[in-house]
Design a protein around this motif. Structure first.
Motif, PDB file in Angstrom:
ATOM      1  N   GLN A 103       5.208   4.893   6.071  1.00 41.74           N
ATOM      2  CA  GLN A 103       5.898   4.463   4.847  1.00 41.74           C
ATOM      3  C   GLN A 103       5.168   4.940   3.593  1.00 41.74           C
ATOM      4  O   GLN A 103       5.487   4.504   2.501  1.00 41.74           O
ATOM      5  CB  GLN A 103       5.954   2.925   4.801  1.00 41.74           C
ATOM      6  N   GLY A 104       4.154   5.781   3.758  1.00 39.90           N
ATOM      7  CA  GLY A 104       3.290   6.119   2.630  1.00 39.90           C
ATOM      8  C   GLY A 104       1.955   5.406   2.795  1.00 39.90           C
ATOM      9  O   GLY A 104       1.517   5.161   3.910  1.00 39.90           O
ATOM     10  N   ALA A 105       1.325   5.036   1.671  1.00 41.84           N
ATOM     11  CA  ALA A 105       0.018   4.360   1.744  1.00 41.84           C
ATOM     12  C   ALA A 105       0.136   3.053   2.526  1.00 41.84           C
ATOM     13  O   ALA A 105       1.182   2.404   2.477  1.00 41.84           O
ATOM     14  CB  ALA A 105      -0.494   4.101   0.334  1.00 41.84           C
ATOM     15  N   PRO A 106      -0.911   2.627   3.236  1.00 33.39           N
ATOM     16  CA  PRO A 106      -2.228   3.265   3.365  1.00 33.39           C
ATOM     17  C   PRO A 106      -2.237   4.428   4.355  1.00 33.39           C
ATOM     18  O   PRO A 106      -1.327   4.553   5.185  1.00 33.39           O
ATOM     19  CB  PRO A 106      -3.107   2.115   3.867  1.00 33.39           C
ATOM     20  N   TYR A 107      -3.298   5.230   4.253  1.00 36.22           N
ATOM     21  CA  TYR A 107      -3.450   6.408   5.093  1.00 36.22           C
ATOM     22  C   TYR A 107      -4.713   6.288   5.950  1.00 36.22           C
ATOM     23  O   TYR A 107      -5.615   5.512   5.645  1.00 36.22           O
ATOM     24  CB  TYR A 107      -3.558   7.672   4.231  1.00 36.22           C
ATOM     25  N   SER A 108      -4.762   7.069   7.024  1.00 32.55           N
ATOM     26  CA  SER A 108      -5.992   7.150   7.816  1.00 32.55           C
ATOM     27  C   SER A 108      -6.070   8.535   8.451  1.00 32.55           C
ATOM     28  O   SER A 108      -5.073   9.265   8.514  1.00 32.55           O
ATOM     29  CB  SER A 108      -6.023   6.073   8.915  1.00 32.55           C
TER      30      SER A 108
END
Length: 198
Positions: A103-108
């Motif tokens: 869905q977008g942020a957060p990222y990893s």
């Protein structure tokens, strides 16, 4: 190429159990490509992804991944590199930056491998483990990874590293449970990635 065949604390491929499994997997394979495919499919299918199966403990060293038969994508890449290196196949580490929930942020970060195959050079492979919506395969020269990037803040880094990123190792060594790890997945910004040579 020597650094992509090295033994280290994390990629501890000279451990007897890894050497034994690497020979077993390679038996009957006639080419390095066939050995690489067999190693990839073994790790993809025989080591359970910690999140998918909600399994503990959190593993990091290749020998621990083998012992407990579970690991996050990064840990699975450590074992695959160890099995490849034990068979004399140069292996490195690759990363993508992906949205955690699409869905977008957060990222990893997402971790996988590249192996150097005699007939084609570096080939990237993702032993994360297949599930609904994930179908990673070993089909050179085509690349079939587990995930594709879709957002501006995501990235498919092209660098092939001889050792896992320190931020990944630290996360794996700090967390002890699959859900704790899920709350603390390693990440680097796109700016940080440049400084890391990704």
């Amino acid at each position: 190429m020597e650094k992509f065949l090295a033994f280290s604390e994390i990629i501890d491929w000279q451990q007897p159990e890894i050497l034994e499994l690497s020979k077993k997997i390679a038996s009957g394979c006639e080419t390095q490509e066939a050995i690489a495919k067999a190693c990839f499919e073994w790790v993809r299918d025989e080591v359970r992804h910690s999140f998918d199966y909600q399994m503990n403990p959190i593993t990091c060293r290749a020998s621990d991944v083998l012992q407990y038969r579970t690991g996050y994508c990064y840990a699975k890449s450590h074992l695959l590199a160890a099995l490849l290196r034990a068979n004399g196949i140069p292996a490195g580490f690759c990363y993508q930056r992906l949205s955690i929930d699409d869905q977008g942020a957060p990222y990893s970060l997402h971790g996988f491998n590249a192996a150097y195959l005699p007939d084609m050079g570096w080939y990237r492979m993702d032993a994360r483990g297949n599930r609904e919506g994930v179908n990673a395969q070993f089909v050179p020269p085509e690349e079939q990874l587990a995930f594709k990037t879709q957002f501006a803040e995501e990235a498919d880094f092209q660098a092939i590293l001889p050792e896992p990123l320190p931020v990944v190792v630290t996360a794996l060594q700090t967390q002890t449970t699959w859900d704790g790890m899920l709350q603390n997945l390693p990440d680097v910004s796109l700016e940080q990635a440049k400084n890391l040579g990704l």
